[in-house]
Design a protein around this motif. Structure first.
Motif, mmCIF file in Angstrom:
data_model
loop_
_atom_site.group_PDB
_atom_site.id
_atom_site.type_symbol
_atom_site.label_atom_id
_atom_site.label_comp_id
_atom_site.label_asym_id
_atom_site.label_seq_id
_atom_site.Cartn_x
_atom_site.Cartn_y
_atom_site.Cartn_z
ATOM 1 N N ASN A 1 0.851 -1.190 0.000
ATOM 2 C CA ASN A 1 0.000 0.000 0.000
ATOM 3 C C ASN A 1 0.888 1.242 0.000
ATOM 4 O OD1 ASN A 1 0.396 1.115 2.808
ATOM 5 N ND2 ASN A 1 -0.310 -0.933 3.339
ATOM 6 N N PRO A 2 0.338 2.392 -0.362
ATOM 7 C CA PRO A 2 1.148 3.605 -0.496
ATOM 8 C C PRO A 2 1.903 4.008 0.772
ATOM 9 C CG PRO A 2 -0.977 3.912 -1.560
ATOM 10 C CD PRO A 2 -1.059 2.609 -0.818
ATOM 11 N N LEU B 1 7.329 4.537 3.134
ATOM 12 C CA LEU B 1 8.299 4.261 4.182
ATOM 13 C C LEU B 1 9.566 3.640 3.581
ATOM 14 C CD1 LEU B 1 7.472 2.714 7.628
ATOM 15 C CD2 LEU B 1 9.382 1.824 6.297
ATOM 16 N N LEU B 2 9.368 2.689 2.649
ATOM 17 C CA LEU B 2 10.513 2.042 2.006
ATOM 18 C C LEU B 2 11.334 3.058 1.194
ATOM 19 C CD1 LEU B 2 8.887 -1.255 0.671
ATOM 20 C CD2 LEU B 2 10.272 -0.960 2.734
ATOM 21 N N ALA B 3 10.630 3.926 0.489
ATOM 22 C CA ALA B 3 11.323 4.928 -0.321
ATOM 23 C C ALA B 3 12.154 5.857 0.559
ATOM 24 C CB ALA B 3 10.315 5.731 -1.137
ATOM 25 N N ASP B 4 11.608 6.265 1.690
ATOM 26 C CA ASP B 4 12.342 7.144 2.588
ATOM 27 C C ASP B 4 13.547 6.434 3.197
ATOM 28 O OD1 ASP B 4 10.507 9.082 2.031
ATOM 29 O OD2 ASP B 4 9.388 8.874 3.913
ATOM 30 N N TYR B 5 13.391 5.142 3.512
ATOM 31 C CA TYR B 5 14.532 4.391 4.049
ATOM 32 C C TYR B 5 15.653 4.310 3.017
ATOM 33 C CZ TYR B 5 17.443 0.590 5.751
ATOM 34 O OH TYR B 5 18.521 -0.154 6.145
ATOM 35 N N ARG B 6 15.297 4.025 1.772
ATOM 36 C CA ARG B 6 16.300 3.922 0.707
ATOM 37 C C ARG B 6 16.990 5.268 0.455
ATOM 38 N NH1 ARG B 6 19.322 1.572 -2.326
ATOM 39 N NH2 ARG B 6 18.460 2.392 -4.258
ATOM 40 N N PHE C 1 14.253 2.549 11.947
ATOM 41 C CA PHE C 1 13.584 3.481 11.049
ATOM 42 C C PHE C 1 12.075 3.261 11.065
ATOM 43 C CE2 PHE C 1 12.068 5.035 6.964
ATOM 44 C CZ PHE C 1 12.734 6.237 6.820
ATOM 45 N N VAL C 2 11.657 1.998 10.981
ATOM 46 C CA VAL C 2 10.229 1.680 10.993
ATOM 47 C C VAL C 2 9.611 2.055 12.335
ATOM 48 C CG1 VAL C 2 8.541 -0.194 10.897
ATOM 49 C CG2 VAL C 2 10.425 -0.141 9.253
ATOM 50 N N ALA C 3 10.325 1.745 13.416
ATOM 51 C CA ALA C 3 9.785 2.025 14.748
ATOM 52 C C ALA C 3 9.566 3.514 14.977
ATOM 53 C CB ALA C 3 10.729 1.468 15.819
ATOM 54 N N PRO D 1 6.602 8.210 11.677
ATOM 55 C CA PRO D 1 5.334 8.781 12.168
ATOM 56 C C PRO D 1 4.101 8.129 11.547
ATOM 57 C CG PRO D 1 6.435 10.309 10.675
ATOM 58 C CD PRO D 1 7.417 9.219 10.976
ATOM 59 N N ARG D 2 4.245 7.522 10.375
ATOM 60 C CA ARG D 2 3.089 6.876 9.746
ATOM 61 C C ARG D 2 2.578 5.712 10.579
ATOM 62 N NH1 ARG D 2 6.214 7.687 4.155
ATOM 63 N NH2 ARG D 2 7.872 7.588 5.715
ATOM 64 N N LEU D 3 3.483 4.995 11.240
ATOM 65 C CA LEU D 3 3.052 3.923 12.123
ATOM 66 C C LEU D 3 2.425 4.489 13.386
ATOM 67 C CD1 LEU D 3 5.835 1.187 11.981
ATOM 68 C CD2 LEU D 3 3.628 1.235 10.838
ATOM 69 N N LYS D 4 2.989 5.572 13.884
ATOM 70 C CA LYS D 4 2.431 6.185 15.084
ATOM 71 C C LYS D 4 1.023 6.704 14.813
ATOM 72 C CE LYS D 4 6.311 5.410 17.081
ATOM 73 N NZ LYS D 4 6.427 4.226 17.953
#
Length: 319
Positions: free
Chosen positions: A104-105, A110-115, A286-288, A291-294
């Motif tokens: 999903n977007p 999140l993956l794009a920001d990590y990369r 990074f995932v933890a 803010p999208r997870l929060k």
């Protein structure tokens, strides 16, 4: 032959499931890669790999050896970088397993920001929905949304993923829109296969109530359940991440959301290791912190009991 070189070749073959691919990565010929592994097996007096004309797989001893030596090589690389006063930069391929509905977007963002932050890390992501064997299949990490996990792994809780009982307006118009928790009884349920029960215990306005559904479809694929709900086949418990746009566009409606709202914990799961490689550690952190997870966790209140009681035995590590 150099014992350390043999270990590196073995780990590459175990990860890639191919002598040819491992040889290409390490700049060797396939014959030389094979010799390194055979020499290692002779030294250990045990077979580490099962070889056929089509695939290479780990033996039981090979899986154990792979887990320990991969940890050792990751640690050695980082120690050498520290000793040489070089910055420990995450690099290599991160092999990750996650639920189907992570396609999903929000997760892609999140993956794009990590990369962007760690461009030397390549991502190999499995969204098949199956419960992968992290060690045997060479996965570095799994993201799992579940109330229970198998023993023998390290699990770091990352966030709470809220889920709602939803249905399409067409279904509710046809089968009846519940005005109370009692009205939910008997409705068609599109059940997630890993939740064996077709009942749900809910803390309602008058105490705990048990809802019994009519199971009409069972699947371990959340995308199929999502599409079936949109098609008006019945009610389904789905992650808000997956259905946010459907709720906004009124393609799906929450059913008794003031009472039926499930909190499912999201874990980062990885094999038990003393040290984590930089790529795994930075991805988990990074995932933890994202803010999208929060935001996904905000407002989710424990108003219902999940179909399975959370396991008490899982080891949790706030690494």
């Amino acid at each position: 032959m150099d014992a350390l070189a043999g270990i590196r070749v073995f780990c590459a073959v175990a990860e890639l499931r191919s002598f040819a691919a491992a040889a290409k990565r390490l700049g060797l010929s396939p014959a030389m890669a094979s010799k390194h592994v055979m020499q290692l097996e002779r030294r250990l007096s045990t077979r580490l790999l099962n070889r056929t004309s089509r695939r290479v797989g780990l033996t039981e001893a090979g899986a154990l050896y792979f887990e320990q030596t991969r940890q050792m090589l990751d640690s050695l690389d980082e120690v050498e970088a520290v000793v040489s006063k070089a910055t420990v930069i995450p690099h290599g391929t991160l092999k990750l397993s996650a639920p189907v509905w992570f396609a999903n977007p929000l997760f892609v963002g999140l993956l794009a920001d990590y990369r962007t932050r760690y461009p030397q890390v390549k991502l190999e992501i499995d969204l098949s929905g199956r419960l992968v064997n992290l060690i045997d299949e060479g996965f570095d990490l799994a993201l799992r949304v579940t109330p229970s996990l198998a023993e023998g792994l390290i699990a770091r809780p990352l966030a709470t993923m809220p889920m709602l009982l939803v249905a399409a307006p067409d279904y509710l118009a046809r089968a009846g829109r519940p005005r109370s928790l009692a009205d939910v009884n008997g409705h068609a349920l599109l059940k997630y296969a890993l939740y064996p029960a077709r009942t749900m215990n809910v803390e309602g306005p008058d105490g705990e109530e048990t809802i019994v559904f009519d199971e009409v479809l069972s699947s371990g694929n959340e995308t199929l359940l999502h599409l079936a709900a949109l098609a008006g086949m019945g009610m389904a418990v789905l992650p808000e991440w997956l259905i946010a746009e459907d709720l906004a566009r009124k393609r799906l409606e929450p059913v008794q959301p003031e009472w039926i709202r499930i909190e499912a914990p999201l874990f980062a799961v990885y094999p038990s290791r003393k040290y984590l490689s930089a790529k795994v550690r930075t991805f988990i952190d990074f995932v933890a912190a994202d803010p999208r997870l929060k935001q996904a966790s905000l407002g989710a209140k424990p108003a219902t009991t999940p179909p399975i009681s959370p396991a008490k035995r899982i080891r949790k590590k706030n690494a």
